[in-house]
Scaffold this motif. Structure first.
Motif, PDB file in Angstrom:
ATOM      1  N   VAL A   7       0.840  -1.204   0.000  1.00  0.00           N
ATOM      2  CA  VAL A   7       0.000   0.000   0.000  1.00  0.00           C
ATOM      3  C   VAL A   7       0.871   1.248   0.000  1.00  0.00           C
ATOM      4  O   VAL A   7       0.681   2.160  -0.799  1.00  0.00           O
ATOM      5  CB  VAL A   7      -0.952  -0.015   1.213  1.00  0.00           C
ATOM      6  N   VAL A   8       1.828   1.303   0.906  1.00  0.00           N
ATOM      7  CA  VAL A   8       2.780   2.408   0.977  1.00  0.00           C
ATOM      8  C   VAL A   8       4.029   1.883   1.666  1.00  0.00           C
ATOM      9  O   VAL A   8       3.941   1.037   2.565  1.00  0.00           O
ATOM     10  CB  VAL A   8       2.191   3.622   1.734  1.00  0.00           C
ATOM     11  N   ALA A   9       5.178   2.367   1.242  1.00  0.00           N
ATOM     12  CA  ALA A   9       6.425   1.909   1.860  1.00  0.00           C
ATOM     13  C   ALA A   9       7.495   2.979   1.719  1.00  0.00           C
ATOM     14  O   ALA A   9       7.717   3.517   0.631  1.00  0.00           O
ATOM     15  CB  ALA A   9       6.899   0.613   1.219  1.00  0.00           C
ATOM     16  N   HIS A  10       8.126   3.322   2.830  1.00  0.00           N
ATOM     17  CA  HIS A  10       9.299   4.190   2.833  1.00  0.00           C
ATOM     18  C   HIS A  10      10.104   3.837   4.072  1.00  0.00           C
ATOM     19  O   HIS A  10       9.776   2.864   4.770  1.00  0.00           O
ATOM     20  CB  HIS A  10       8.913   5.672   2.789  1.00  0.00           C
ATOM     21  N   ALA A  14       5.842   1.060   6.674  1.00  0.00           N
ATOM     22  CA  ALA A  14       5.298   0.391   5.485  1.00  0.00           C
ATOM     23  C   ALA A  14       3.956  -0.222   5.845  1.00  0.00           C
ATOM     24  O   ALA A  14       3.724  -0.622   7.000  1.00  0.00           O
ATOM     25  CB  ALA A  14       6.246  -0.682   4.978  1.00  0.00           C
ATOM     26  N   THR A  15       3.068  -0.284   4.857  1.00  0.00           N
ATOM     27  CA  THR A  15       1.777  -0.940   5.021  1.00  0.00           C
ATOM     28  C   THR A  15       1.571  -1.890   3.855  1.00  0.00           C
ATOM     29  O   THR A  15       1.739  -1.497   2.694  1.00  0.00           O
ATOM     30  CB  THR A  15       0.619   0.082   5.061  1.00  0.00           C
ATOM     31  N   VAL A  16       1.233  -3.131   4.169  1.00  0.00           N
ATOM     32  CA  VAL A  16       0.928  -4.113   3.132  1.00  0.00           C
ATOM     33  C   VAL A  16      -0.451  -4.698   3.407  1.00  0.00           C
ATOM     34  O   VAL A  16      -0.926  -4.715   4.558  1.00  0.00           O
ATOM     35  CB  VAL A  16       1.972  -5.246   3.062  1.00  0.00           C
ATOM     36  N   ARG A  17      -1.099  -5.162   2.341  1.00  0.00           N
ATOM     37  CA  ARG A  17      -2.421  -5.772   2.475  1.00  0.00           C
ATOM     38  C   ARG A  17      -2.366  -7.215   2.004  1.00  0.00           C
ATOM     39  O   ARG A  17      -1.802  -7.512   0.950  1.00  0.00           O
ATOM     40  CB  ARG A  17      -3.461  -4.998   1.655  1.00  0.00           C
ATOM     41  N   VAL A  18      -2.937  -8.089   2.799  1.00  0.00           N
ATOM     42  CA  VAL A  18      -3.093  -9.490   2.425  1.00  0.00           C
ATOM     43  C   VAL A  18      -4.566  -9.830   2.617  1.00  0.00           C
ATOM     44  O   VAL A  18      -5.045  -9.958   3.747  1.00  0.00           O
ATOM     45  CB  VAL A  18      -2.213 -10.422   3.283  1.00  0.00           C
ATOM     46  N   GLY A  19      -5.302  -9.934   1.508  1.00  0.00           N
ATOM     47  CA  GLY A  19      -6.735 -10.179   1.618  1.00  0.00           C
ATOM     48  C   GLY A  19      -7.420  -9.050   2.358  1.00  0.00           C
ATOM     49  O   GLY A  19      -7.302  -7.876   1.995  1.00  0.00           O
ATOM     50  N   GLY A  20      -8.118  -9.386   3.433  1.00  0.00           N
ATOM     51  CA  GLY A  20      -8.840  -8.393   4.215  1.00  0.00           C
ATOM     52  C   GLY A  20      -8.067  -7.874   5.412  1.00  0.00           C
ATOM     53  O   GLY A  20      -8.663  -7.284   6.320  1.00  0.00           O
ATOM     54  N   VAL A  21      -6.750  -8.066   5.425  1.00  0.00           N
ATOM     55  CA  VAL A  21      -5.926  -7.656   6.558  1.00  0.00           C
ATOM     56  C   VAL A  21      -4.847  -6.684   6.095  1.00  0.00           C
ATOM     57  O   VAL A  21      -4.169  -6.924   5.084  1.00  0.00           O
ATOM     58  CB  VAL A  21      -5.262  -8.871   7.236  1.00  0.00           C
ATOM     59  N   LEU A  23      -1.341  -4.929   7.289  1.00  0.00           N
ATOM     60  CA  LEU A  23      -0.231  -5.049   8.229  1.00  0.00           C
ATOM     61  C   LEU A  23       0.590  -3.772   8.166  1.00  0.00           C
ATOM     62  O   LEU A  23       1.176  -3.446   7.130  1.00  0.00           O
ATOM     63  CB  LEU A  23       0.636  -6.256   7.881  1.00  0.00           C
ATOM     64  N   LYS A  24       0.613  -3.039   9.271  1.00  0.00           N
ATOM     65  CA  LYS A  24       1.353  -1.782   9.345  1.00  0.00           C
ATOM     66  C   LYS A  24       2.629  -2.020  10.143  1.00  0.00           C
ATOM     67  O   LYS A  24       2.574  -2.490  11.289  1.00  0.00           O
ATOM     68  CB  LYS A  24       0.505  -0.698  10.003  1.00  0.00           C
ATOM     69  N   ILE A  25       3.753  -1.700   9.540  1.00  0.00           N
ATOM     70  CA  ILE A  25       5.056  -1.906  10.157  1.00  0.00           C
ATOM     71  C   ILE A  25       5.674  -0.535  10.386  1.00  0.00           C
ATOM     72  O   ILE A  25       5.898   0.226   9.438  1.00  0.00           O
ATOM     73  CB  ILE A  25       5.966  -2.758   9.249  1.00  0.00           C
ATOM     74  N   ASP A  26       5.941  -0.207  11.649  1.00  0.00           N
ATOM     75  CA  ASP A  26       6.418   1.131  11.991  1.00  0.00           C
ATOM     76  C   ASP A  26       7.609   1.014  12.934  1.00  0.00           C
ATOM     77  O   ASP A  26       7.536   0.328  13.957  1.00  0.00           O
ATOM     78  CB  ASP A  26       5.304   1.939  12.663  1.00  0.00           C
ATOM     79  N   ALA A  27       8.704   1.697  12.573  1.00  0.00           N
ATOM     80  CA  ALA A  27       9.895   1.653  13.412  1.00  0.00           C
ATOM     81  C   ALA A  27       9.697   2.403  14.727  1.00  0.00           C
ATOM     82  O   ALA A  27      10.384   2.127  15.709  1.00  0.00           O
ATOM     83  CB  ALA A  27      11.086   2.245  12.656  1.00  0.00           C
ATOM     84  N   ASP A  28       8.767   3.344  14.759  1.00  0.00           N
ATOM     85  CA  ASP A  28       8.509   4.155  15.952  1.00  0.00           C
ATOM     86  C   ASP A  28       7.218   3.662  16.600  1.00  0.00           C
ATOM     87  O   ASP A  28       6.118   3.975  16.142  1.00  0.00           O
ATOM     88  CB  ASP A  28       8.400   5.628  15.562  1.00  0.00           C
ATOM     89  N   GLN A  29       7.351   2.921  17.672  1.00  0.00           N
ATOM     90  CA  GLN A  29       6.177   2.343  18.304  1.00  0.00           C
ATOM     91  C   GLN A  29       5.315   3.365  19.030  1.00  0.00           C
ATOM     92  O   GLN A  29       4.159   3.088  19.366  1.00  0.00           O
ATOM     93  CB  GLN A  29       6.588   1.226  19.257  1.00  0.00           C
ATOM     94  N   THR A  30       5.851   4.568  19.302  1.00  0.00           N
ATOM     95  CA  THR A  30       5.010   5.595  19.919  1.00  0.00           C
ATOM     96  C   THR A  30       3.900   6.021  18.957  1.00  0.00           C
ATOM     97  O   THR A  30       2.789   6.333  19.393  1.00  0.00           O
ATOM     98  CB  THR A  30       5.843   6.822  20.327  1.00  0.00           C
ATOM     99  N   ARG A  31       4.190   6.018  17.647  1.00  0.00           N
ATOM    100  CA  ARG A  31       3.145   6.336  16.673  1.00  0.00           C
ATOM    101  C   ARG A  31       2.052   5.277  16.694  1.00  0.00           C
ATOM    102  O   ARG A  31       0.859   5.583  16.600  1.00  0.00           O
ATOM    103  CB  ARG A  31       3.741   6.469  15.270  1.00  0.00           C
ATOM    104  N   THR A  32       2.459   4.005  16.820  1.00  0.00           N
ATOM    105  CA  THR A  32       1.471   2.931  16.872  1.00  0.00           C
ATOM    106  C   THR A  32       0.663   3.008  18.157  1.00  0.00           C
ATOM    107  O   THR A  32      -0.546   2.753  18.163  1.00  0.00           O
ATOM    108  CB  THR A  32       2.154   1.563  16.753  1.00  0.00           C
ATOM    109  N   GLN A 154      -6.200  13.259   5.487  1.00  0.00           N
ATOM    110  CA  GLN A 154      -6.134  13.438   4.049  1.00  0.00           C
ATOM    111  C   GLN A 154      -7.185  12.576   3.354  1.00  0.00           C
ATOM    112  O   GLN A 154      -7.724  11.626   3.916  1.00  0.00           O
ATOM    113  CB  GLN A 154      -4.732  13.113   3.540  1.00  0.00           C
ATOM    114  N   ILE A 155      -7.454  12.929   2.107  1.00  0.00           N
ATOM    115  CA  ILE A 155      -8.566  12.342   1.368  1.00  0.00           C
ATOM    116  C   ILE A 155      -8.479  10.822   1.254  1.00  0.00           C
ATOM    117  O   ILE A 155      -9.487  10.113   1.280  1.00  0.00           O
ATOM    118  CB  ILE A 155      -8.676  13.012  -0.023  1.00  0.00           C
ATOM    119  N   GLY A 156      -7.267  10.293   1.156  1.00  0.00           N
ATOM    120  CA  GLY A 156      -7.098   8.852   1.030  1.00  0.00           C
ATOM    121  C   GLY A 156      -7.311   8.086   2.317  1.00  0.00           C
ATOM    122  O   GLY A 156      -7.327   6.852   2.313  1.00  0.00           O
TER     123      GLY A 156
END
Length: 246
Positions: A7-10, A14-21, A23-32, A154-156
């Motif tokens: 979905v988005v990665a930098h 990064a965010t990836v989609r597998v079916g209806g799930v 998965l958000k991967i974030d190096a900064d856990q305070t954001r999560t 944002q709109i998205g």
């Protein structure tokens, strides 16, 4: 077999989609931490948390589709935009979360620093930066009672099904903040839908401040977008927003 969709990665997340799930991967856990707590407090539809195992957060997909994308025309109806405005108002009327949004920390200093870098590095013309910094001042000097702000509306990040909001995504910047910043974030590059959004929001809105936040948000975003592999110079995106203020 279900495919993995990026979905988005930098380099920050990064965010990836597998079916209806998702998965958000974030190096900064305070954001999560902020995202999970904000979704639990928000009085509007949000993705369901399936599980969390740092650095991964698993969220269920929400029905419908995004209200639109910056740089592209929105096919959503006027009623859908009004529904987005009503959802924003419901959020802003909710009890304040106990933490401030990081989006607004040291904002004048960050904006001045960003403007200086944009000019010094030749990213944007000096007159374009100066004009938009002048416009942005109307938002920075406005006394604004804090609300429960999404911080990155944002709109998205707003999903609709027909004329109904089905989910609002990406709450890592949420906290106490400025209501009009959220409305400006949602309409940046989509000025033609501002009237519908405000009609759904249901109260008088200072349009000059909305315009000021368009400038401020765009100035703050341009360099970050370039450094993370996005193109703010595409038609209808941040640089066009800045040029429209001239």
């Amino acid at each position: 077999m279900e495919q993995v969709e990026i979905v988005v990665a930098h380099h920050e997340r990064a965010t990836v989609r597998v079916g209806g799930v998702f998965l958000k991967i974030d190096a900064d856990q305070t954001r999560t931490d902020v995202e999970v707590e904000a979704m639990a407090l928000a009085p509007i539809p949000t993705p369901r948390v399936l599980w969390r195992k740092p650095p991964v957060l698993a969220l269920a997909a929400v029905p419908g589709r995004a209200l639109g994308r910056i740089g592209e025309p929105s096919s959503a109806s006027s009623a859908a935009w009004a529904a987005a405005g009503a959802a924003a108002r419901m959020l802003h009327d909710a009890p304040l979360p106990p933490w401030p949004s990081s989006r607004f920390e040291d904002l004048p200093a960050r904006l001045d620093g960003e403007c200086a870098l944009l000019v010094a590095n030749g990213v944007l013309p000096a007159d374009l930066v100066a004009r938009n910094r002048e416009v942005a001042e109307a938002a920075l000097r406005r006394p604004s009672p804090p609300v429960f702000a999404h911080g990155d509306l944002q709109i998205g990040h707003v999903f609709v099904d027909g004329d109904e909001v089905t989910g609002v995504l990406d709450w890592s910047e949420a906290g106490r903040g400025d209501a009009l910043f959220d409305l400006a974030s949602l309409t940046i590059g989509h000025e033609e839908h501002l009237d519908d959004l405000v009609a759904g929001y249901g109260t008088d809105v200072d349009l000059d401040v909305i315009q000021a936040w368009w400038s401020a948000r765009s100035l703050l975003a341009v360099r970050w977008l370039i450094e993370h592999g996005f193109d703010p110079f595409m038609p209808g995106c941040e640089v066009d927003v800045l040029k429209s203020q001239m």
